[in-house]
Design a protein around this motif. Structure first.
Motif, PDB file in Angstrom:
ATOM      1  N   PRO A   1      48.783  52.950  21.644  1.00  0.00           N
ATOM      2  CA  PRO A   1      48.935  52.246  22.924  1.00  0.00           C
ATOM      3  C   PRO A   1      48.996  53.222  24.098  1.00  0.00           C
ATOM      4  O   PRO A   1      48.464  52.932  25.178  1.00  0.00           O
ATOM      5  CB  PRO A   1      50.267  51.506  22.760  1.00  0.00           C
ATOM      6  CG  PRO A   1      50.386  51.278  21.297  1.00  0.00           C
ATOM      7  CD  PRO A   1      49.794  52.505  20.657  1.00  0.00           C
ATOM      8  N   GLU A   2      49.600  54.385  23.888  1.00  0.00           N
ATOM      9  CA  GLU A   2      49.689  55.371  24.973  1.00  0.00           C
ATOM     10  C   GLU A   2      48.297  55.846  25.387  1.00  0.00           C
ATOM     11  O   GLU A   2      47.992  55.973  26.582  1.00  0.00           O
ATOM     12  CB  GLU A   2      50.528  56.586  24.532  1.00  0.00           C
ATOM     13  CG  GLU A   2      52.010  56.311  24.368  1.00  0.00           C
ATOM     14  CD  GLU A   2      52.357  55.685  23.027  1.00  0.00           C
ATOM     15  OE1 GLU A   2      51.430  55.455  22.218  1.00  0.00           O
ATOM     16  OE2 GLU A   2      53.544  55.399  22.794  1.00  0.00           O
ATOM     17  N   GLU A   3      47.450  56.117  24.392  1.00  0.00           N
ATOM     18  CA  GLU A   3      46.103  56.603  24.690  1.00  0.00           C
ATOM     19  C   GLU A   3      45.276  55.544  25.417  1.00  0.00           C
ATOM     20  O   GLU A   3      44.562  55.843  26.378  1.00  0.00           O
ATOM     21  CB  GLU A   3      45.398  57.027  23.396  1.00  0.00           C
ATOM     22  CG  GLU A   3      45.991  58.295  22.785  1.00  0.00           C
ATOM     23  CD  GLU A   3      45.533  58.542  21.351  1.00  0.00           C
ATOM     24  OE1 GLU A   3      45.606  59.708  20.916  1.00  0.00           O
ATOM     25  OE2 GLU A   3      45.134  57.582  20.652  1.00  0.00           O
TER      26      GLU A   3
ATOM     27  N   VAL B   1      53.935  50.051  31.886  1.00  0.00           N
ATOM     28  CA  VAL B   1      53.819  48.594  31.751  1.00  0.00           C
ATOM     29  C   VAL B   1      52.713  48.244  30.756  1.00  0.00           C
ATOM     30  O   VAL B   1      52.880  47.388  29.876  1.00  0.00           O
ATOM     31  CB  VAL B   1      53.526  47.941  33.129  1.00  0.00           C
ATOM     32  CG1 VAL B   1      53.196  46.457  32.972  1.00  0.00           C
ATOM     33  CG2 VAL B   1      54.712  48.117  34.062  1.00  0.00           C
ATOM     34  N   LEU B   2      51.590  48.951  30.876  1.00  0.00           N
ATOM     35  CA  LEU B   2      50.471  48.694  29.970  1.00  0.00           C
ATOM     36  C   LEU B   2      50.868  48.989  28.524  1.00  0.00           C
ATOM     37  O   LEU B   2      50.548  48.213  27.611  1.00  0.00           O
ATOM     38  CB  LEU B   2      49.264  49.555  30.359  1.00  0.00           C
ATOM     39  CG  LEU B   2      48.547  49.172  31.661  1.00  0.00           C
ATOM     40  CD1 LEU B   2      47.543  50.248  32.055  1.00  0.00           C
ATOM     41  CD2 LEU B   2      47.845  47.831  31.494  1.00  0.00           C
ATOM     42  N   GLU B   3      51.553  50.104  28.328  1.00  0.00           N
ATOM     43  CA  GLU B   3      51.979  50.464  26.971  1.00  0.00           C
ATOM     44  C   GLU B   3      52.853  49.364  26.367  1.00  0.00           C
ATOM     45  O   GLU B   3      52.675  48.971  25.216  1.00  0.00           O
ATOM     46  CB  GLU B   3      52.797  51.766  26.998  1.00  0.00           C
ATOM     47  CG  GLU B   3      51.969  53.025  27.134  1.00  0.00           C
ATOM     48  CD  GLU B   3      52.860  54.255  27.238  1.00  0.00           C
ATOM     49  OE1 GLU B   3      52.392  55.256  27.787  1.00  0.00           O
ATOM     50  OE2 GLU B   3      54.023  54.198  26.790  1.00  0.00           O
ATOM     51  N   PHE B   4      53.810  48.875  27.173  1.00  0.00           N
ATOM     52  CA  PHE B   4      54.729  47.854  26.678  1.00  0.00           C
ATOM     53  C   PHE B   4      53.969  46.606  26.233  1.00  0.00           C
ATOM     54  O   PHE B   4      54.160  46.106  25.120  1.00  0.00           O
ATOM     55  CB  PHE B   4      55.755  47.487  27.762  1.00  0.00           C
ATOM     56  CG  PHE B   4      56.635  46.334  27.364  1.00  0.00           C
ATOM     57  CD1 PHE B   4      57.727  46.543  26.516  1.00  0.00           C
ATOM     58  CD2 PHE B   4      56.376  45.047  27.808  1.00  0.00           C
ATOM     59  CE1 PHE B   4      58.528  45.483  26.121  1.00  0.00           C
ATOM     60  CE2 PHE B   4      57.166  43.984  27.412  1.00  0.00           C
ATOM     61  CZ  PHE B   4      58.246  44.194  26.572  1.00  0.00           C
TER      62      PHE B   4
ATOM     63  N   ARG C   1      51.905  46.995  23.079  1.00  0.00           N
ATOM     64  CA  ARG C   1      52.723  46.911  21.869  1.00  0.00           C
ATOM     65  C   ARG C   1      53.051  45.450  21.556  1.00  0.00           C
ATOM     66  O   ARG C   1      53.062  45.044  20.396  1.00  0.00           O
ATOM     67  CB  ARG C   1      54.013  47.719  22.038  1.00  0.00           C
ATOM     68  CG  ARG C   1      53.784  49.204  21.964  1.00  0.00           C
ATOM     69  CD  ARG C   1      55.038  49.960  21.508  1.00  0.00           C
ATOM     70  NE  ARG C   1      54.709  51.352  21.299  1.00  0.00           N
ATOM     71  CZ  ARG C   1      54.630  52.252  22.282  1.00  0.00           C
ATOM     72  NH1 ARG C   1      54.907  51.889  23.520  1.00  0.00           N
ATOM     73  NH2 ARG C   1      54.300  53.492  22.031  1.00  0.00           N
ATOM     74  N   GLU C   2      53.333  44.675  22.621  1.00  0.00           N
ATOM     75  CA  GLU C   2      53.600  43.243  22.425  1.00  0.00           C
ATOM     76  C   GLU C   2      52.391  42.564  21.786  1.00  0.00           C
ATOM     77  O   GLU C   2      52.524  41.757  20.867  1.00  0.00           O
ATOM     78  CB  GLU C   2      53.915  42.576  23.768  1.00  0.00           C
ATOM     79  CG  GLU C   2      55.237  42.977  24.379  1.00  0.00           C
ATOM     80  CD  GLU C   2      56.420  42.423  23.604  1.00  0.00           C
ATOM     81  OE1 GLU C   2      57.077  43.238  22.908  1.00  0.00           O
ATOM     82  OE2 GLU C   2      56.656  41.221  23.667  1.00  0.00           O
ATOM     83  N   ALA C   3      51.198  42.891  22.303  1.00  0.00           N
ATOM     84  CA  ALA C   3      49.968  42.290  21.786  1.00  0.00           C
ATOM     85  C   ALA C   3      49.740  42.684  20.327  1.00  0.00           C
ATOM     86  O   ALA C   3      49.340  41.862  19.498  1.00  0.00           O
ATOM     87  CB  ALA C   3      48.779  42.708  22.640  1.00  0.00           C
ATOM     88  N   ILE C   4      50.014  43.961  20.014  1.00  0.00           N
ATOM     89  CA  ILE C   4      49.828  44.444  18.640  1.00  0.00           C
ATOM     90  C   ILE C   4      50.775  43.691  17.699  1.00  0.00           C
ATOM     91  O   ILE C   4      50.376  43.222  16.630  1.00  0.00           O
ATOM     92  CB  ILE C   4      50.072  45.966  18.561  1.00  0.00           C
ATOM     93  CG1 ILE C   4      48.927  46.703  19.246  1.00  0.00           C
ATOM     94  CG2 ILE C   4      50.213  46.418  17.109  1.00  0.00           C
ATOM     95  CD1 ILE C   4      49.201  48.180  19.488  1.00  0.00           C
TER      96      ILE C   4
END
Lengths: 150, 99
Positions: free
Chosen positions: B28-30, B64-67, B70-73
């Motif tokens: 997610p970070e990448e 925010v995008l990372e969070f 992760r929720e989507a994953i």
């Protein structure tokens, strides 16, 4: 016989004047990106997709991947369009460059098959192993977008 | 009267980037970093104070995008778990749930 830089195909410029290409997201043509090894030799004179020297491997199908168009827009006096980044998932492939080509051109005024848009040189072999292979397009602005008319 | 020619060519500095992974997918970070680059670009020639603000904003956007990635994953994994469970592969479903 090797990649020697990025090129906008001369035939593509002519085809624009014949109305061959439509980059609209909802109703436009289907553009694909095909990957090649460094035995491929493409430049501005490249006119159509070819299977010669196209890469093969898990996660990659001949012809490449379908791109997602981005609606053409303008910034200042420059018109531009873009594609969403393209990922070949769970792929084991090595590629040195790519061709973007149109699989559904408008042939009303000009007879073409899989006409090329641009030649992309990755600058070196890029490899994914049981992983993701992602082509990241530059920022879609008046200075950097992949297709700009100024 | 002459008209300027329309220019249609690749910028000499034009390049596409290729990101690859070996034996894994992107984290997610990448992906968030790549996504942030599409949302916000910061000019080297901008006023330093504005650059600093833009960099701070970009950093926030990445988090925010990372969070939410992760929720989507997690949510997709729930969907995959149930699909595999419903097909009768309980052990495999459990392995997916524990990822």
């Amino acid at each position: 016989m090797a990649f020697s830089g990025n090129f906008m195909c001369t035939s593509f410029k002519k085809e624009l004047l014949y109305g061959v290409h439509d980059f609209d997201l909802a109703n436009g043509d289907t553009f694909k990106i095909a990957l090649y090894d460094n035995n491929a030799s493409f430049d501005a004179s490249t006119t159509a997709y070819t299977t010669s020297n196209e890469v093969s491997g898990t996660g990659y199908t001949a012809g490449g991947g379908a791109l997602t168009n981005v609606d053409p827009t303008s910034s200042g006096t420059t018109a531009l369009t873009d594609f969403q980044d393209e990922t070949f998932s769970t792929a084991t492939i090595t590629a040195r460059g790519a061709l973007i080509y149109n699989t559904t051109p408008n042939t009303t005024s000009l007879s073409v098959t899989n006409p090329t848009v641009v030649v992309l040189d990755f600058g070196g072999d890029k490899t994914s192993t049981a992983g993701d292979f992602t082509i990241v397009f530059p920022t879609a602005d008046a200075s950097n977008a992949i297709i700009r008319i100024a | 009267m002459s008209f300027p020619a329309l220019e249609l060519d690749l910028n000499p500095d034009f390049k596409v980037e290729v990101h690859t992974t070996q034996n894994r997918g992107f984290t997610p970070e990448e992906v968030a970093e790549r996504c942030a680059d599409k949302i916000i670009s910061i000019s080297d020639s901008a006023n330093p104070a504005i650059q600093a603000q833009a960099h701070a904003f970009r950093k926030h956007i990445v988090k925010v995008l990372e969070f939410y990635m992760r929720e989507a994953i997690k949510s997709d994994r729930t969907t995959v778990y149930n699909a595999i469970k419903d097909s009768g592969n309980l052990e495999l479903a459990e392995l997916i749930r524990r990822l």
